[in-house]
Motif scaffolding. Structure first.
Motif, short mmCIF file in Angstrom:
data_model
loop_
_atom_site.label_atom_id
_atom_site.label_comp_id
_atom_site.label_asym_id
_atom_site.label_seq_id
_atom_site.Cartn_x
_atom_site.Cartn_y
_atom_site.Cartn_z
N LYS A 148 0.83 -1.21 0.00
CA LYS A 148 0.00 0.00 0.00
C LYS A 148 0.86 1.25 0.00
CE LYS A 148 -3.86 -2.16 2.47
NZ LYS A 148 -4.74 -2.13 3.67
N LYS A 149 0.40 2.26 -0.71
CA LYS A 149 1.04 3.57 -0.70
C LYS A 149 -0.04 4.61 -0.46
CE LYS A 149 4.68 2.29 -4.01
NZ LYS A 149 5.29 2.57 -5.36
N SER A 150 0.17 5.40 0.60
CA SER A 150 -0.83 6.41 1.00
C SER A 150 -2.21 5.77 1.16
CB SER A 150 -0.89 7.55 -0.04
OG SER A 150 0.37 8.16 -0.18
N ASN A 151 -2.23 4.64 1.82
CA ASN A 151 -3.45 3.88 2.10
C ASN A 151 -4.14 3.32 0.85
OD1 ASN A 151 -3.35 4.16 4.93
ND2 ASN A 151 -4.19 6.25 4.77
N GLY A 184 0.52 1.45 -14.68
CA GLY A 184 -0.20 1.60 -13.42
C GLY A 184 -0.76 0.29 -12.88
N ALA A 185 -0.46 -0.82 -13.55
CA ALA A 185 -0.98 -2.12 -13.10
C ALA A 185 -0.26 -2.62 -11.86
CB ALA A 185 -0.88 -3.15 -14.21
N GLY A 186 0.95 -2.08 -11.60
CA GLY A 186 1.70 -2.50 -10.41
C GLY A 186 2.92 -3.35 -10.72
N LYS A 233 9.19 -2.73 1.09
CA LYS A 233 8.67 -3.58 2.15
C LYS A 233 7.17 -3.77 1.96
CE LYS A 233 8.60 -4.10 7.19
NZ LYS A 233 8.97 -3.49 8.49
N PRO A 234 6.71 -5.02 1.92
CA PRO A 234 5.26 -5.24 1.77
C PRO A 234 4.49 -4.80 3.01
CG PRO A 234 6.39 -7.31 2.19
CD PRO A 234 7.46 -6.27 2.01
#
Length: 360
Positions: free
Chosen positions: A13-16, A40-42, A55-56
């Motif tokens: 997660k980034k910025s929730n 943008g798929a990750g 870090k996950p």
């Protein structure tokens, strides 16, 4: 082959906002896997997380059945290398750039010299040994970057859009040289790319990411023949993606309505299902005169040629049949049939050539 890397219930997660959500993913030792997906798929986030650079938020990554979080990160990183889209070379000689990882790993100077000279030779850059990195061309810098990653003989090589800035010829030359090294040393590769040529040229397996989730994974042949959705179909070269609705169900086959036309395909679908009918252009033939008795193809349509594009080794012909169909034909066929714009022709394809995807 044993599993070298696996992921369980991974979330980043980034910025929730959740960027990655992977329930289960396993890489076999010695395999080459491509991660594809739209911008943008990750893809990059997934690569960086598996490489231990991000870090996950939750979940576990296993390296040879050991949890990465339970081992010193330096121990894991000694076994991997990563090549980014940007080459990230230091302002020093080519030799010192490539030798860097070996020096960190405390190799003896004689061993370093031997390994660097060998990799320089393999990537055809021996003549650049003492040249400064900031004087290299884009293709030369990419060769140095990949050579630096491979000289340490990593167990896993991560590639994040590594060839996106290269022209076609430079890309092919580098890939050819790299494949030889990978196969000889049985190095496992995980690569993110948006380029289907790179994915098909290099990979054994492909996974498809959409909004941070795996929507399809398998051997590249399976992905090509049985794409899971319209994005995958388009990526693997299915130019004919037609919306239809199932109007008749038979034993192992169906009839779908497309506007006021009908297409027969193979599969078990229910009447009323909205579907995407995917037909590869090389499976569509063109004829001047055709009837059902002339062919075993279940789908025959009459239409008008509205576009002919010269692709060098073949022609891309678009026919308006009430809906557009695209066919690839050779120059010999184009000349033999005397095809030109606005000609009326017949097109056909077998029911077996229709890959059908249920629309959500």
């Amino acid at each position: 082959m044993s599993n070298i890397l696996s992921v369980k219930n991974l979330s980043v997660k980034k910025s929730n906002k959740e960027i990655i959500n992977i329930e289960d993913f396993t890489i076999t030792e010695g395999s080459i896997t491509s991660i594809i997906g739209e911008n943008g798929a990750g893809k990059t986030t997934f690569i960086l997380t598996m490489a231990g650079l991000l870090k996950p938020s939750t979940g576990t990554i296993f390296f040879k059945n050991k949890m990465i979080k339970d081992m010193p990160l330096s121990e894991y990183r000694k076994n991997i290398s990563i090549v980014f889209q940007e080459n990230l070379l230091i302002n020093d000689t080519v030799y010192n750039n490539i030798a860097m990882g070996l020096k960190f790993r405390k190799f003896h100077i004689s061993s370093i010299e031997k390994k660097v000279d060998d990799i320089l030779h393999r990537f055809k850059i021996s003549h650049l040994k003492y040249q400064k990195a900031n004087t290299l061309s884009g293709g030369e810098a990419k060769r140095v970057s990949i050579a630096r990653a491979l000289v340490i003989e990593p167990q896993i090589l991560f590639l994040d859009e590594p060839f996106s800035s290269l022209d076609t010829l430079s890309k092919e030359d580098i890939i050819t040289d790299m494949i030889k090294v990978l196969k000889e040393n049985k190095i496992t590769v995980v690569m993110s790319t948006h380029d289907k040529y790179e994915a098909f040229r290099l990979s054994d397996s492909i996974i498809v990411l959409e909004k941070g989730k795996i929507i399809q994974k398998g051997l590249k042949e399976e992905i090509i023949k049985h794409p899971a959705n319209s994005f995958v179909a388009s990526f693997v070269g299915v130019e004919n993606i037609i919306e239809g609705i199932i109007i008749e169900k038979k034993s192992g086959s169906f009839i779908a309505q497309v506007k006021n036309k009908y297409i027969e395909g193979i599969g078990d679908f229910e009447v009323g299902n909205k579907v995407l009918l995917c037909i590869r252009p090389e499976n569509i033939f063109i004829s001047r005169y055709l009837s059902e008795s002339d062919t075993s193809a279940r789908n025959i349509f009459r239409g008008k040629i509205i576009e002919i594009l010269d692709y060098g080794h073949f022609y891309r012909v678009t026919i308006d049949c009430g809906f557009n169909l695209i066919s690839y034909i050779t120059k010999t066929s184009l000349i033999k049939l005397s095809l030109k714009l606005n000609d009326i022709v017949f097109v056909g394809f077998k029911a077996m050539s229709v890959h059908t995807i249920t629309m959500v």
